[in-house]
Write a protein that holds these residues in place. Sequence first.
Motif, PDB file in Angstrom:
ATOM      1  N   GLN A 166      -9.936 -12.541  13.796  1.00 54.55           N
ATOM      2  CA  GLN A 166      -9.431 -11.192  14.050  1.00 54.55           C
ATOM      3  C   GLN A 166      -8.389 -10.794  13.006  1.00 54.55           C
ATOM      4  OE1 GLN A 166      -8.048 -11.460  18.111  1.00 54.55           O
ATOM      5  NE2 GLN A 166     -10.025 -10.815  18.965  1.00 54.55           N
ATOM      6  N   LYS A 167      -7.518 -11.739  12.653  1.00 54.51           N
ATOM      7  CA  LYS A 167      -6.523 -11.453  11.617  1.00 54.51           C
ATOM      8  C   LYS A 167      -7.195 -11.185  10.280  1.00 54.51           C
ATOM      9  CE  LYS A 167      -2.718 -14.115  13.653  1.00 54.51           C
ATOM     10  NZ  LYS A 167      -1.788 -15.258  13.463  1.00 54.51           N
ATOM     11  N   GLU A 168      -8.230 -11.971   9.969  1.00 56.46           N
ATOM     12  CA  GLU A 168      -8.961 -11.756   8.721  1.00 56.46           C
ATOM     13  C   GLU A 168      -9.635 -10.389   8.716  1.00 56.46           C
ATOM     14  OE1 GLU A 168      -9.126 -13.481   6.025  1.00 56.46           O
ATOM     15  OE2 GLU A 168      -8.158 -15.350   6.592  1.00 56.46           O
ATOM     16  N   GLN A 169     -10.204  -9.994   9.858  1.00 54.15           N
ATOM     17  CA  GLN A 169     -10.841  -8.685   9.950  1.00 54.15           C
ATOM     18  C   GLN A 169      -9.820  -7.567   9.795  1.00 54.15           C
ATOM     19  OE1 GLN A 169     -12.848  -8.966  13.734  1.00 54.15           O
ATOM     20  NE2 GLN A 169     -14.770  -9.626  12.793  1.00 54.15           N
ATOM     21  N   ASN A 170      -8.659  -7.740  10.417  1.00 55.32           N
ATOM     22  CA  ASN A 170      -7.601  -6.737  10.264  1.00 55.32           C
ATOM     23  C   ASN A 170      -7.153  -6.635   8.815  1.00 55.32           C
ATOM     24  OD1 ASN A 170      -7.617  -6.180  13.021  1.00 55.32           O
ATOM     25  ND2 ASN A 170      -6.029  -7.687  13.472  1.00 55.32           N
ATOM     26  N   TYR A 171      -7.095  -7.785   8.142  1.00 57.63           N
ATOM     27  CA  TYR A 171      -6.697  -7.773   6.741  1.00 57.63           C
ATOM     28  C   TYR A 171      -7.751  -7.084   5.875  1.00 57.63           C
ATOM     29  CZ  TYR A 171      -5.608  -9.446   2.059  1.00 57.63           C
ATOM     30  OH  TYR A 171      -5.334  -9.509   0.712  1.00 57.63           O
ATOM     31  N   GLN A 172      -9.023  -7.332   6.179  1.00 56.84           N
ATOM     32  CA  GLN A 172     -10.084  -6.664   5.426  1.00 56.84           C
ATOM     33  C   GLN A 172     -10.053  -5.155   5.644  1.00 56.84           C
ATOM     34  OE1 GLN A 172     -11.943  -8.053   3.143  1.00 56.84           O
ATOM     35  NE2 GLN A 172     -11.038 -10.058   3.555  1.00 56.84           N
ATOM     36  N   ARG A 173      -9.756  -4.729   6.870  1.00 55.08           N
ATOM     37  CA  ARG A 173      -9.617  -3.288   7.135  1.00 55.08           C
ATOM     38  C   ARG A 173      -8.428  -2.718   6.374  1.00 55.08           C
ATOM     39  NH1 ARG A 173     -11.666  -4.504  12.495  1.00 55.08           N
ATOM     40  NH2 ARG A 173      -9.578  -5.097  13.193  1.00 55.08           N
ATOM     41  N   TYR A 174      -7.350  -3.498   6.304  1.00 58.22           N
ATOM     42  CA  TYR A 174      -6.173  -3.069   5.543  1.00 58.22           C
ATOM     43  C   TYR A 174      -6.523  -2.915   4.063  1.00 58.22           C
ATOM     44  CZ  TYR A 174      -1.729  -3.748   3.068  1.00 58.22           C
ATOM     45  OH  TYR A 174      -0.664  -3.631   2.209  1.00 58.22           O
ATOM     46  N   ARG A 175      -7.276  -3.877   3.526  1.00 60.59           N
ATOM     47  CA  ARG A 175      -7.697  -3.789   2.123  1.00 60.59           C
ATOM     48  C   ARG A 175      -8.613  -2.589   1.900  1.00 60.59           C
ATOM     49  NH1 ARG A 175     -10.030  -9.150  -0.369  1.00 60.59           N
ATOM     50  NH2 ARG A 175     -10.052  -7.717  -2.129  1.00 60.59           N
ATOM     51  N   GLU A 176      -9.540  -2.348   2.832  1.00 60.17           N
ATOM     52  CA  GLU A 176     -10.440  -1.210   2.697  1.00 60.17           C
ATOM     53  C   GLU A 176      -9.670   0.106   2.726  1.00 60.17           C
ATOM     54  OE1 GLU A 176     -13.315  -1.586   5.782  1.00 60.17           O
ATOM     55  OE2 GLU A 176     -14.318  -3.329   4.882  1.00 60.17           O
ATOM     56  N   GLU A 177      -8.659   0.158   3.596  1.00 63.34           N
ATOM     57  CA  GLU A 177      -7.860   1.381   3.672  1.00 63.34           C
ATOM     58  C   GLU A 177      -7.094   1.615   2.367  1.00 63.34           C
ATOM     59  OE1 GLU A 177      -4.309   3.364   6.427  1.00 63.34           O
ATOM     60  OE2 GLU A 177      -5.121   1.384   6.906  1.00 63.34           O
ATOM     61  N   ARG A 178      -6.513   0.556   1.817  1.00 61.28           N
ATOM     62  CA  ARG A 178      -5.801   0.697   0.543  1.00 61.28           C
ATOM     63  C   ARG A 178      -6.753   1.086  -0.583  1.00 61.28           C
ATOM     64  NH1 ARG A 178      -1.499  -3.719  -1.047  1.00 61.28           N
ATOM     65  NH2 ARG A 178      -1.233  -2.094  -2.622  1.00 61.28           N
ATOM     66  N   PHE A 179      -7.955   0.486  -0.583  1.00 65.17           N
ATOM     67  CA  PHE A 179      -8.937   0.820  -1.605  1.00 65.17           C
ATOM     68  C   PHE A 179      -9.368   2.275  -1.473  1.00 65.17           C
ATOM     69  CE2 PHE A 179     -13.400   1.133  -2.980  1.00 65.17           C
ATOM     70  CZ  PHE A 179     -13.260   0.747  -4.299  1.00 65.17           C
ATOM     71  N   ARG A 180      -9.548   2.741  -0.227  1.00 60.85           N
ATOM     72  CA  ARG A 180      -9.938   4.139  -0.005  1.00 60.85           C
ATOM     73  C   ARG A 180      -8.845   5.079  -0.489  1.00 60.85           C
ATOM     74  NH1 ARG A 180      -8.601   7.564   3.759  1.00 60.85           N
ATOM     75  NH2 ARG A 180      -7.653   5.926   5.030  1.00 60.85           N
ATOM     76  N   MET A 181      -7.592   4.749  -0.191  1.00 59.46           N
ATOM     77  CA  MET A 181      -6.489   5.587  -0.644  1.00 59.46           C
ATOM     78  C   MET A 181      -6.403   5.609  -2.167  1.00 59.46           C
ATOM     79  SD  MET A 181      -3.575   4.501   2.168  1.00 59.46           S
ATOM     80  CE  MET A 181      -2.312   5.471   1.349  1.00 59.46           C
ATOM     81  N   THR A 182      -6.604   4.437  -2.781  1.00 56.46           N
ATOM     82  CA  THR A 182      -6.586   4.379  -4.250  1.00 56.46           C
ATOM     83  C   THR A 182      -7.727   5.193  -4.845  1.00 56.46           C
ATOM     84  OG1 THR A 182      -5.608   2.160  -4.157  1.00 56.46           O
ATOM     85  CG2 THR A 182      -6.622   2.825  -6.233  1.00 56.46           C
ATOM     86  N   SER A 183      -8.915   5.100  -4.225  1.00 51.06           N
ATOM     87  CA  SER A 183     -10.067   5.854  -4.716  1.00 51.06           C
ATOM     88  C   SER A 183      -9.839   7.355  -4.587  1.00 51.06           C
ATOM     89  CB  SER A 183     -11.331   5.444  -3.947  1.00 51.06           C
ATOM     90  OG  SER A 183     -11.617   4.078  -4.122  1.00 51.06           O
ATOM     91  N   GLU A 184      -9.297   7.772  -3.435  1.00 51.11           N
ATOM     92  CA  GLU A 184      -9.029   9.199  -3.245  1.00 51.11           C
ATOM     93  C   GLU A 184      -7.987   9.694  -4.236  1.00 51.11           C
ATOM     94  OE1 GLU A 184      -7.900   9.643   0.807  1.00 51.11           O
ATOM     95  OE2 GLU A 184      -9.956   9.462   1.585  1.00 51.11           O
ATOM     96  N   SER A 185      -6.956   8.891  -4.465  1.00 51.34           N
ATOM     97  CA  SER A 185      -5.932   9.287  -5.436  1.00 51.34           C
ATOM     98  C   SER A 185      -6.520   9.389  -6.839  1.00 51.34           C
ATOM     99  CB  SER A 185      -4.784   8.274  -5.410  1.00 51.34           C
ATOM    100  OG  SER A 185      -3.824   8.568  -6.400  1.00 51.34           O
ATOM    101  N   THR A 186      -7.386   8.412  -7.202  1.00 47.58           N
ATOM    102  CA  THR A 186      -8.014   8.433  -8.526  1.00 47.58           C
ATOM    103  C   THR A 186      -8.932   9.640  -8.672  1.00 47.58           C
ATOM    104  OG1 THR A 186      -7.915   6.020  -8.620  1.00 47.58           O
ATOM    105  CG2 THR A 186      -9.421   7.127 -10.140  1.00 47.58           C
ATOM    106  N   ASN A 187      -9.724   9.908  -7.632  1.00 53.19           N
ATOM    107  CA  ASN A 187     -10.634  11.068  -7.683  1.00 53.19           C
ATOM    108  C   ASN A 187      -9.861  12.371  -7.810  1.00 53.19           C
ATOM    109  OD1 ASN A 187     -12.865   9.396  -7.432  1.00 53.19           O
ATOM    110  ND2 ASN A 187     -12.931   9.577  -5.195  1.00 53.19           N
ATOM    111  N   GLN A 188      -8.726  12.459  -7.115  1.00 52.82           N
ATOM    112  CA  GLN A 188      -7.918  13.672  -7.195  1.00 52.82           C
ATOM    113  C   GLN A 188      -7.338  13.850  -8.599  1.00 52.82           C
ATOM    114  OE1 GLN A 188      -4.678  13.773  -4.418  1.00 52.82           O
ATOM    115  NE2 GLN A 188      -4.478  15.988  -4.505  1.00 52.82           N
ATOM    116  N   ARG A 189      -6.894  12.749  -9.204  1.00 53.00           N
ATOM    117  CA  ARG A 189      -6.369  12.830 -10.570  1.00 53.00           C
ATOM    118  C   ARG A 189      -7.460  13.219 -11.560  1.00 53.00           C
ATOM    119  NH1 ARG A 189      -2.518   7.392 -10.859  1.00 53.00           N
ATOM    120  NH2 ARG A 189      -1.020   8.048  -9.258  1.00 53.00           N
ATOM    121  N   VAL A 190      -8.658  12.660 -11.377  1.00 50.29           N
ATOM    122  CA  VAL A 190      -9.777  13.010 -12.253  1.00 50.29           C
ATOM    123  C   VAL A 190     -10.119  14.491 -12.103  1.00 50.29           C
ATOM    124  CG1 VAL A 190     -12.242  12.650 -12.670  1.00 50.29           C
ATOM    125  CG2 VAL A 190     -10.740  10.679 -12.323  1.00 50.29           C
ATOM    126  N   LEU A 191     -10.088  14.997 -10.865  1.00 52.56           N
ATOM    127  CA  LEU A 191     -10.380  16.416 -10.630  1.00 52.56           C
ATOM    128  C   LEU A 191      -9.369  17.305 -11.339  1.00 52.56           C
ATOM    129  CD1 LEU A 191     -11.902  18.688  -9.189  1.00 52.56           C
ATOM    130  CD2 LEU A 191     -10.414  18.309  -7.200  1.00 52.56           C
TER     131      LEU A 191
END
Length: 222
Positions: A166-191
């Motif tokens: 469960q802790k590993e799954q929570n950590y993977q969700r945390y990583r996915e959330e950070r990756f999503r935020m980074t991707s959205e920030s990068t896409n916004q900068r590219v736009l």
Amino acid sequence: MEMKALVFCTGLMLLFAWLSPSQALYFHIGETEKKCFIEEIPDETMVIGRYRTQLWDKQAGSFLPSTPGLGMHVEIKDPDAKIILSRQYGSDGRFTFTSHTPGEHQICLHSNSSKMALFAGGKLRVHLDIQVGENTNNYPEIAAKDKLTELQLRVRQLLDQVEQIQKEQNYQRYREERFRMTSESTNQRVLWWSIAQTIILIITGIWQMRHLKSFFEAKKLV
């Protein structure tokens, strides 16, 4: 009935065995060298590291157990580069810490070789074993302390493994959330960069057209 439950628990233990986050390795370090390792650890997870050192013996032509005076300094930093452990140990040692922030933890080791003439110019072999999560539990000791049967102990191990998963799954969700935020920030900068490029091209085109018009008018071609 108890035998069937024991077989079922054993099967689940084998199923989860590949999830065991334990690492054992050895490496060589020089007199002033520092070795660091990165370990991805979920939050609120206990980590136990054990190490032993061997010193190169020129006469024997092999690595022999180090003298007690030769120690190792262990330093551990969390993902925010905050030092959570910095301590001097002996030639063989054990260090423990609990993560409070999920992410990459840096584990660094170096010797106090500058204080020992015996090690000067030589090399040291360090055997390191890092155990994370439920692998840090001493189940035989827990069974003896709590007077658990074999079945109860297997169930305890399974519960600890499920908690670690469960802790590993929570950590993977945390990583996915950070990756999503980074991707959205990068896409916004590219736009915004694309919009800025378009505006610059339009302004440059208008300026060129006006410049050419002024040139032709000056030459009385228009």
